[in-house]
Design a protein around this motif. Structure first.
Motif, PDB file in Angstrom:
ATOM      1  N   ARG A 190      34.769 -32.262  10.045  1.00 58.83           N
ATOM      2  CA  ARG A 190      34.312 -32.843  11.312  1.00 58.83           C
ATOM      3  C   ARG A 190      34.914 -32.139  12.519  1.00 58.83           C
ATOM      4  O   ARG A 190      34.379 -32.250  13.624  1.00 58.83           O
ATOM      5  CB  ARG A 190      34.630 -34.331  11.343  1.00 58.83           C
ATOM      6  N   ARG A 191      35.978 -31.381  12.330  1.00 61.67           N
ATOM      7  CA  ARG A 191      36.576 -30.617  13.428  1.00 61.67           C
ATOM      8  C   ARG A 191      35.834 -29.306  13.689  1.00 61.67           C
ATOM      9  O   ARG A 191      36.041 -28.677  14.725  1.00 61.67           O
ATOM     10  CB  ARG A 191      38.042 -30.316  13.113  1.00 61.67           C
ATOM     11  N   LEU A 192      35.014 -28.873  12.752  1.00 59.29           N
ATOM     12  CA  LEU A 192      34.294 -27.601  12.903  1.00 59.29           C
ATOM     13  C   LEU A 192      33.223 -27.723  13.975  1.00 59.29           C
ATOM     14  O   LEU A 192      32.491 -28.706  14.027  1.00 59.29           O
ATOM     15  CB  LEU A 192      33.676 -27.189  11.567  1.00 59.29           C
ATOM     16  N   LYS A 193      33.100 -26.690  14.795  1.00 57.25           N
ATOM     17  CA  LYS A 193      32.175 -26.725  15.935  1.00 57.25           C
ATOM     18  C   LYS A 193      30.930 -25.875  15.754  1.00 57.25           C
ATOM     19  O   LYS A 193      29.925 -26.107  16.403  1.00 57.25           O
ATOM     20  CB  LYS A 193      32.901 -26.273  17.213  1.00 57.25           C
ATOM     21  N   THR A 194      30.991 -24.870  14.894  1.00 61.71           N
ATOM     22  CA  THR A 194      29.833 -23.984  14.752  1.00 61.71           C
ATOM     23  C   THR A 194      29.120 -24.259  13.440  1.00 61.71           C
ATOM     24  O   THR A 194      29.743 -24.620  12.435  1.00 61.71           O
ATOM     25  CB  THR A 194      30.243 -22.498  14.813  1.00 61.71           C
ATOM     26  N   GLU A 195      27.819 -24.066  13.457  1.00 64.45           N
ATOM     27  CA  GLU A 195      27.022 -24.255  12.244  1.00 64.45           C
ATOM     28  C   GLU A 195      27.453 -23.272  11.159  1.00 64.45           C
ATOM     29  O   GLU A 195      27.507 -23.624   9.974  1.00 64.45           O
ATOM     30  CB  GLU A 195      25.536 -24.072  12.565  1.00 64.45           C
ATOM     31  N   LEU A 196      27.778 -22.067  11.562  1.00 61.27           N
ATOM     32  CA  LEU A 196      28.240 -21.046  10.626  1.00 61.27           C
ATOM     33  C   LEU A 196      29.468 -21.535   9.856  1.00 61.27           C
ATOM     34  O   LEU A 196      29.530 -21.440   8.623  1.00 61.27           O
ATOM     35  CB  LEU A 196      28.568 -19.752  11.387  1.00 61.27           C
ATOM     36  N   ALA A 197      30.443 -22.086  10.561  1.00 61.39           N
ATOM     37  CA  ALA A 197      31.662 -22.582   9.912  1.00 61.39           C
ATOM     38  C   ALA A 197      31.366 -23.791   9.035  1.00 61.39           C
ATOM     39  O   ALA A 197      31.949 -23.942   7.952  1.00 61.39           O
ATOM     40  CB  ALA A 197      32.715 -22.911  10.962  1.00 61.39           C
ATOM     41  N   GLN A 198      30.457 -24.635   9.466  1.00 59.57           N
ATOM     42  CA  GLN A 198      30.094 -25.813   8.668  1.00 59.57           C
ATOM     43  C   GLN A 198      29.455 -25.388   7.343  1.00 59.57           C
ATOM     44  O   GLN A 198      29.761 -25.944   6.288  1.00 59.57           O
ATOM     45  CB  GLN A 198      29.173 -26.733   9.474  1.00 59.57           C
ATOM     46  N   GLN A 199      28.580 -24.388   7.403  1.00 61.87           N
ATOM     47  CA  GLN A 199      27.957 -23.879   6.179  1.00 61.87           C
ATOM     48  C   GLN A 199      28.999 -23.243   5.262  1.00 61.87           C
ATOM     49  O   GLN A 199      28.973 -23.447   4.040  1.00 61.87           O
ATOM     50  CB  GLN A 199      26.877 -22.845   6.526  1.00 61.87           C
ATOM     51  N   LEU A 200      29.899 -22.498   5.854  1.00 61.83           N
ATOM     52  CA  LEU A 200      30.932 -21.847   5.066  1.00 61.83           C
ATOM     53  C   LEU A 200      31.864 -22.872   4.425  1.00 61.83           C
ATOM     54  O   LEU A 200      32.244 -22.726   3.255  1.00 61.83           O
ATOM     55  CB  LEU A 200      31.725 -20.877   5.946  1.00 61.83           C
ATOM     56  N   ALA A 201      32.183 -23.935   5.149  1.00 57.83           N
ATOM     57  CA  ALA A 201      33.047 -24.994   4.597  1.00 57.83           C
ATOM     58  C   ALA A 201      32.411 -25.620   3.363  1.00 57.83           C
ATOM     59  O   ALA A 201      33.084 -25.848   2.348  1.00 57.83           O
ATOM     60  CB  ALA A 201      33.320 -26.056   5.655  1.00 57.83           C
ATOM     61  N   GLU A 202      31.117 -25.875   3.431  1.00 59.00           N
ATOM     62  CA  GLU A 202      30.418 -26.468   2.286  1.00 59.00           C
ATOM     63  C   GLU A 202      30.463 -25.528   1.085  1.00 59.00           C
ATOM     64  O   GLU A 202      30.705 -25.952  -0.049  1.00 59.00           O
ATOM     65  CB  GLU A 202      28.979 -26.796   2.659  1.00 59.00           C
TER      66      GLU A 202
END
Length: 192
Positions: free
Chosen positions: A154-166
């Motif tokens: 939830r702290r991630l701000k970019t879609e790129l980072a959110q995809q990478l986290a998953e």
């Protein structure tokens, strides 16, 4: 030159400054320097994939973001509820001694402001580094990592980072080296 020598010794202190959140996770250990190194590599990667960000600036933000912790120590989320640090004073005190002090101060201000594309990617790199550590400890059996992960995401701000986290969370942390080549792992050499 003496001030630069002092600066390098100060940066070296981060090798001996522990990241304190692991005591609450119940396993793991990492220095601030170890964290900063991997966060910087992640920041470089995010900036390269982003295609719009200044890659060098993201690397610079990641590389310098935790230097004040040589003076303040690392405060985890529990500590921050009760302890206030004067990080801007730590930045200012160091900046006064550096020939590039103004640039250092500007770097830290940009990182803290979280307004530029580069600072958002640097913050995401910081969180992705924690997510990688959580995944490594989860894979080793730490059941609390699953509880921490949603907050880090939830702290991630970019879609790129959110995809990478998953992707990180769904990837076995040992697969990069343990490739399933049974012949190699039994005999220590490639099959012909």
């Amino acid at each position: 030159m003496k001030n630069l020598a002092h600066f390098f010794f100060e940066v070296g202190m981060l090798k001996r400054t522990p990241r304190t959140g692991f005591q609450f996770l119940g396993s793991g250990a990492e220095s601030v320097a170890e964290h900063s190194f991997r966060a910087t590599v992640i920041g470089y990667t995010l900036a390269m994939l982003d295609g719009q960000a200044d890659v060098g600036r993201v690397v610079q933000l990641c590389l310098f973001h935790d230097i004040p912790e040589a003076r303040t120590g690392d405060l985890n989320y529990v500590n921050k509820k009760y302890v206030k640090t004067d990080e801007s004073r730590a930045v200012d005190d160091l900046a006064k001694t550096l020939p590039f002090g103004d640039a250092y101060r500007e770097t830290m201000e940009e990182f803290e402001a979280r307004e530029s594309r580069e600072s958002l990617l640097a913050h995401d790199a910081d969180q992705l580094e924690m997510i990688l550590a959580l995944k490594e400890y989860k894979d080793l059996g730490n059941r609390y990592a699953d509880e921490w992960y949603p907050f880090a995401v939830r702290r991630l701000k970019t879609e790129l980072a959110q995809q990478l986290a998953e992707t990180i969370w769904n990837t076995d942390s040992t697969r990069w080296w343990f490739d399933g080549d049974e012949h190699w792992w039994v005999n220590g050499k490639r099959e012909k």
